[in-house]
Design a protein around this motif. Structure first.
Motif, mmCIF file in Angstrom:
data_model
loop_
_atom_site.group_PDB
_atom_site.id
_atom_site.type_symbol
_atom_site.label_atom_id
_atom_site.label_comp_id
_atom_site.label_asym_id
_atom_site.label_seq_id
_atom_site.Cartn_x
_atom_site.Cartn_y
_atom_site.Cartn_z
ATOM 1 N N ASN A 48 37.574 48.508 40.729
ATOM 2 C CA ASN A 48 37.497 47.065 40.481
ATOM 3 C C ASN A 48 37.830 46.738 39.017
ATOM 4 O OD1 ASN A 48 36.750 46.612 43.116
ATOM 5 N ND2 ASN A 48 34.544 46.665 42.673
ATOM 6 N N MET A 49 37.358 47.609 38.104
ATOM 7 C CA MET A 49 37.667 47.377 36.691
ATOM 8 C C MET A 49 39.169 47.428 36.437
ATOM 9 S SD MET A 49 34.845 49.243 34.268
ATOM 10 C CE MET A 49 35.805 48.784 32.838
ATOM 11 N N SER A 50 39.843 48.374 37.089
ATOM 12 C CA SER A 50 41.296 48.477 36.923
ATOM 13 C C SER A 50 41.977 47.193 37.381
ATOM 14 C CB SER A 50 41.825 49.678 37.700
ATOM 15 O OG SER A 50 41.292 50.878 37.190
ATOM 16 N N GLU A 51 41.553 46.686 38.532
ATOM 17 C CA GLU A 51 42.160 45.456 39.053
ATOM 18 C C GLU A 51 41.864 44.268 38.152
ATOM 19 O OE1 GLU A 51 40.613 45.115 42.961
ATOM 20 O OE2 GLU A 51 41.652 46.903 43.747
ATOM 21 N N ILE A 52 40.571 44.167 37.723
ATOM 22 C CA ILE A 52 40.196 43.032 36.867
ATOM 23 C C ILE A 52 40.905 43.129 35.517
ATOM 24 C CG2 ILE A 52 38.265 41.985 35.637
ATOM 25 C CD1 ILE A 52 36.485 42.861 37.995
ATOM 26 N N SER A 53 40.978 44.354 34.952
ATOM 27 C CA SER A 53 41.650 44.541 33.667
ATOM 28 C C SER A 53 43.103 44.117 33.760
ATOM 29 C CB SER A 53 41.569 46.013 33.235
ATOM 30 O OG SER A 53 40.233 46.412 33.079
ATOM 31 N N PHE A 54 43.786 44.501 34.835
ATOM 32 C CA PHE A 54 45.190 44.140 34.993
ATOM 33 C C PHE A 54 45.349 42.624 35.115
ATOM 34 C CE2 PHE A 54 48.868 43.252 37.715
ATOM 35 C CZ PHE A 54 49.872 43.843 36.972
ATOM 36 N N ARG A 55 44.467 42.010 35.918
ATOM 37 C CA ARG A 55 44.568 40.565 36.124
ATOM 38 C C ARG A 55 44.320 39.793 34.836
ATOM 39 N NH1 ARG A 55 40.455 39.801 39.415
ATOM 40 N NH2 ARG A 55 39.108 38.934 37.801
ATOM 41 N N GLU A 56 43.239 40.146 34.119
ATOM 42 C CA GLU A 56 42.911 39.418 32.901
ATOM 43 C C GLU A 56 43.946 39.660 31.805
ATOM 44 O OE1 GLU A 56 40.756 37.206 32.727
ATOM 45 O OE2 GLU A 56 39.675 37.578 34.590
ATOM 46 N N LYS A 91 36.955 34.888 26.146
ATOM 47 C CA LYS A 91 35.765 34.408 26.844
ATOM 48 C C LYS A 91 36.042 34.411 28.341
ATOM 49 C CE LYS A 91 32.203 30.875 26.277
ATOM 50 N NZ LYS A 91 31.838 29.640 25.579
ATOM 51 N N LEU A 92 35.902 35.619 28.912
ATOM 52 C CA LEU A 92 36.275 35.834 30.310
ATOM 53 C C LEU A 92 35.034 35.919 31.181
ATOM 54 C CD1 LEU A 92 38.912 38.642 29.644
ATOM 55 C CD2 LEU A 92 39.317 36.181 29.791
ATOM 56 N N ASP A 93 35.169 35.503 32.408
ATOM 57 C CA ASP A 93 34.074 35.594 33.379
ATOM 58 C C ASP A 93 34.207 36.938 34.093
ATOM 59 O OD1 ASP A 93 31.973 35.120 35.009
ATOM 60 O OD2 ASP A 93 33.000 33.699 36.325
ATOM 61 N N SER A 96 32.389 43.209 28.600
ATOM 62 C CA SER A 96 32.901 42.582 27.381
ATOM 63 C C SER A 96 34.336 43.027 27.160
ATOM 64 C CB SER A 96 32.050 42.976 26.164
ATOM 65 O OG SER A 96 30.701 42.607 26.362
ATOM 66 N N ALA A 97 35.172 42.085 26.704
ATOM 67 C CA ALA A 97 36.569 42.402 26.410
ATOM 68 C C ALA A 97 36.820 42.220 24.923
ATOM 69 C CB ALA A 97 37.503 41.500 27.210
#
Length: 797
Positions: free
Chosen positions: A36-44, A237-239, A245-246
């Motif tokens: 999930n982190m990989s997908e979220i990281s790519f999207r953000e 400031k990402l949800d 944290s990014a």
């Protein structure tokens, strides 16, 4: 017990299965989280890339418009009317009134001609586009164009722009200019700078810059500024799930922007605002090295970031900060080449698993409590059930126990009793006990008789041993004293010489004084002084004063040298019998600076004057020799008295160890002066020690005597005294032939000696070791050819 064992095994199985399921679930959850982190990281990352790409697009639009302006500047107008310009007191050419557009600044080192004035006026045409971009993009805080001739046009308007910057500002010194030039940006595309401190007062920021060319000439650089605060508040400031944290870093690992939570993890405070004060910026100030993740003071953190940045396949890694475990993922932002990093606390990921694990433990602990209560009740039941049976069995045995206790207290008068019981084994035990009592009474009587006999023998033997020990102590003391007297006997000749030498000096000096005080000399003195003029008397007394002040003693070689030099000097001044006069003057200690005495030496009666002065100075020197010789003889006698003293009290006294060593050196002075250099290293603050000082003098005597014999009375004797924690260390080193390695372990054994028969008893070092042992100290020896050291360590308390 079997039931309890089975239940404990079931509990262990329960906890084991629970732990296995928990670990399995955690591993599964961890893998799902990484996915999930990989997908979220790519999207953000794509979202942020799109925002930065939008700013880059605006930069390209500005590049196109500005290059078109420099190609045909006359076709552009002034949308807000004609602005007002002036020259400030510091020489800066600037825009004085805010007409709704940009501020304008020209460095004072740029000469303002009509060309510069026209550029300042016509670049007003850029202001509507600047205003429109800032209005539609909340991330951009200001837009500017900086030209090669140090002009700065910046929107929004700066009220006191003349004093915002230094009066001389070279644009080529700033990264938001030179990073877009042909050397750094040969493609002439958009460039994103690293974080830097804005000279216009907006704090820490990054810029998207583009070069403005006109026929291959770099007219200037246009840029759009995004502050770090904007990055943190708008872009980062990402949800994100799991309270992740990014934060943003550049290609070299320098942190560009990070939220407060990452600041706390890394121990850094993000640079957003800046207190400018009166200081103005004249060059680029970038973030300090401490914001570079690859230069973090924690080496473990650096190694983890290096692994993430250098491994092409490492998208997500396990990451640890201050013993706290995280997941760390990265995605590259194509527009800038920066890295967007995501940090997730594993404790938050595993919180549901930990809650479930706690619940299963509570259930297991509840079962354990129930088991404990059950078995407490069961044990109480067993105790009550067995009490009746134990009373029936233990009552006869308790009676036997009472009889055995009585037997211990009074074996002789114990009565034999037969205990009846309906239990066969108890009756047999009673019968055997009675037989044992009879046998023990007989043995006890025999033992008592043997004990009385043994006590008498022990007392007799103890008395014999006490007398033997006392005789041994007396023998040892006599041995130490005899060894001291033997050493003293060896020193007698040298000591006699040491006393005869000062006595001879006294006898010689007394003879010289007697010669001077004869009747003829004394009668001459009044007549001599009356014959002198007032001036001669003053010179005579000055001559005597100079002679009496001379305390140096010359060698024969030095004395000859001084006589020859003085004789030549006297001859140059016309002094008669210069050699004889020079001999007497040098004997008086006068060999230079004779100019004061020349009138005296040239007088007609100079021979009588020199003769009387010579005799008077000889009288003074004789009295000095008597004093020195007396002190020397007194010192030898004092040392001999201290050495020969024999303390029979057997109690320790407080003494200075250095005084004892000096006493022995004084007695050996005659041997030492024949060719031995003595080097002494003594501390100034050595405390007094409670010791047997007379016996320690024997130690120093033996060690120094052995050292002199090893050197054949020629060489170097080094004596070191030092404090080391709670010990005083005394080291005596000689430059003799050394002790062969094969016999070094034997040197402290009694009767062992390497000297010819009749020259040594082999008891010297044995006595030394016994004396040191008596002080609870130690003695060690190290030796090699040319250097042998014996070290004595004595405790200070």
């Amino acid at each position: 017990m079997p039931v309890l064992t089975v239940e404990l095994l079931l509990l262990a199985l329960y906890f084991g299965v629970s732990a296995f399921i928990t670990n399995k679930t955690m591993m599964t959850l961890l893998e799902e989280t990484k996915q999930n982190m990989s997908e979220i990281s790519f999207r953000e990352t794509q979202n942020i890339n799109q925002q930065l790409k939008e700013i880059s697009t605006f930069a390209k639009l500005l590049q196109s418009e500005h290059q078109r302006f420099f190609k045909t500047p006359d076709t552009f107008g002034m949308p807000y009317g004609k602005p007002e310009f002036a020259v400030a007191d510091n020489g800066v050419y600037y825009k004085t009134v805010n007409n709704g557009g940009s501020s304008l600044y020209y460095s004072s080192n740029t000469k303002i001609t009509e060309k510069e004035r026209q550029k300042a006026l016509k670049t007003e045409t850029f202001d509507p586009l600047f205003q429109d971009i800032i209005t539609h993009n909340p991330n951009v805080v200001q837009i500017y164009i900086n030209t090669y001739d140090n002009m700065n046009r910046l929107y929004p308007f700066i009220d006191d722009v003349a004093n915002q910057y230094e009066n001389i500002l070279n644009m080529e010194n700033f990264n938001f200019y030179y990073e877009a030039d042909i050397q750094h940006n040969p493609t002439r595309g958009t460039v994103w700078t690293d974080a830097y401190l804005d000279p216009a007062g907006q704090g820490w920021m990054m810029s998207c810059i583009v070069p403005i060319y006109h026929q291959d000439f770099l007219e200037g650089v246009t840029g759009l500024d995004v502050t770090i605060a904007k990055f943190v508040d708008n872009i980062l400031k990402l949800d994100l799930p799991w309270e992740a944290s990014a934060f943003l870093v550049n290609k070299e690992g320098m942190i560009l922007a990070m939220p407060e939570k990452v600041e706390n993890y890394l121990g850094l405070n993000e640079l957003k605002t800046h207190a400018y004060g009166d200081a103005k910026l004249t060059t680029t100030i970038q973030k300090p090295a401490e914001f570079n993740l690859l230069k973090h003071p924690d080496e473990k953190i650096v190694e983890q970031f290096k692994k993430l940045f250098t491994d092409a396949h490492a998208k997500i890694i396990d990451f640890t900060i201050n013993h706290q475990d995280f997941l760390l993922s990265q995605e590259k932002i194509n527009e800038t080449g920066w890295r967007l990093l995501f940090l997730v606390d594993k404790d938050i990921i595993f919180k549901p698993i930990f809650d479930l694990k706690a619940l299963s433990r509570q259930i297991g602990y509840g079962v354990i409590v129930f088991m404990i209560l059950f078995y407490i009740g069961f044990v109480i039941y067993l105790i009550n059930k067995s009490r009746h049976l134990s009373t029936r069995i233990s009552s006869p045995i308790a009676n036997l126990a009472n009889l055995s206790s009585e037997m211990v207290n009074n074996m002789e008068t114990i009565e034999i009793k037969h205990l009846d019981s309906d239990i066969k084994e108890v009756s047999q035990l009673s019968h055997n006990f009675n037989r044992m009592v009879i046998h023990l009474k007989e043995l006890f009587a025999n033992l008592e008789e043997a004990r009385n006999t043994l006590e008498i023998r022990v007392q007799e033997r103890t008395l014999e041993l006490s007398k033997a020990l006392e005789n041994l102590k007396l023998a040892q003391q006599e041995l130490v004293q005899s060894e001291k007297m033997a050493a003293l006997g060896q020193l007698v000749a040298g000591i006699a010489h040491e006393i005869n030498t000062p006595l001879g000096a006294i006898r010689s000096s007394v003879g010289n004084i007697a010669k001077f005080l004869d009747k003829g000399t004394l009668e001459q003195l009044p007549e001599f002084f009356n014959s002198l003029s007032q001036e001669q008397r003053q010179d005579f007394f000055a001559l005597m004063q100079s002679a009496l002040q001379q305390e140096a003693t010359f060698s024969i070689k030095e004395e000859r040298k001084f006589k020859r030099a003085l004789a030549r000097q006297l001859e140059e001044h016309g002094i008669k019998k210069a050699t004889t006069v020079a001999t007497k003057l040098v004997s008086m200690g006068i060999y230079d600076h004779i100019e004061t005495f020349l009138p005296l030496l040239k007088s007609p009666n100079s021979a009588d004057i020199i003769q009387i002065a010579y005799k008077l100075s000889g009288l003074q020197k004789s009295t000095q020799n008597i004093s020195i010789a007396t002190d020397r003889a007194s010192k030898v006698v004092f040392a001999l008295k201290n050495f020969a003293r024999y303390d029979k009290s057997g109690e320790k006294v407080r003494a200075n160890l250095i005084d004892g060593i000096e006493t022995v050196l004084t007695l050996y002075h005659n041997q030492l002066k024949q060719g031995v250099e003595v080097i002494k290293n003594y501390p100034t603050d050595l405390p007094l020690l409670a010791c047997y000082s007379d016996e320690l003098n024997q130690v120093w005597t033996n060690l120094i005597h052995n050292a002199l014999q090893a050197m054949d009375n020629k060489g170097t004797l080094l004596i070191d005294v030092a404090m080391q924690k709670d010990y005083v260390l005394i080291s005596i080193t000689d430059s003799g032939v050394g002790i062969p390695a094969s016999i070094q372990p034997k040197i402290f054994e009694p009767f062992f000696t390497t000297k010819p028969a009749g020259e040594g008893s082999g008891l010297g070092l044995d006595i030394v070791k016994k004396i040191i042992d008596k002080h609870d100290g130690k003695i060690t020896a190290t030796s090699m050819p040319g250097k042998t050291t014996l070290t004595v360590s004595i405790p200070t308390c």
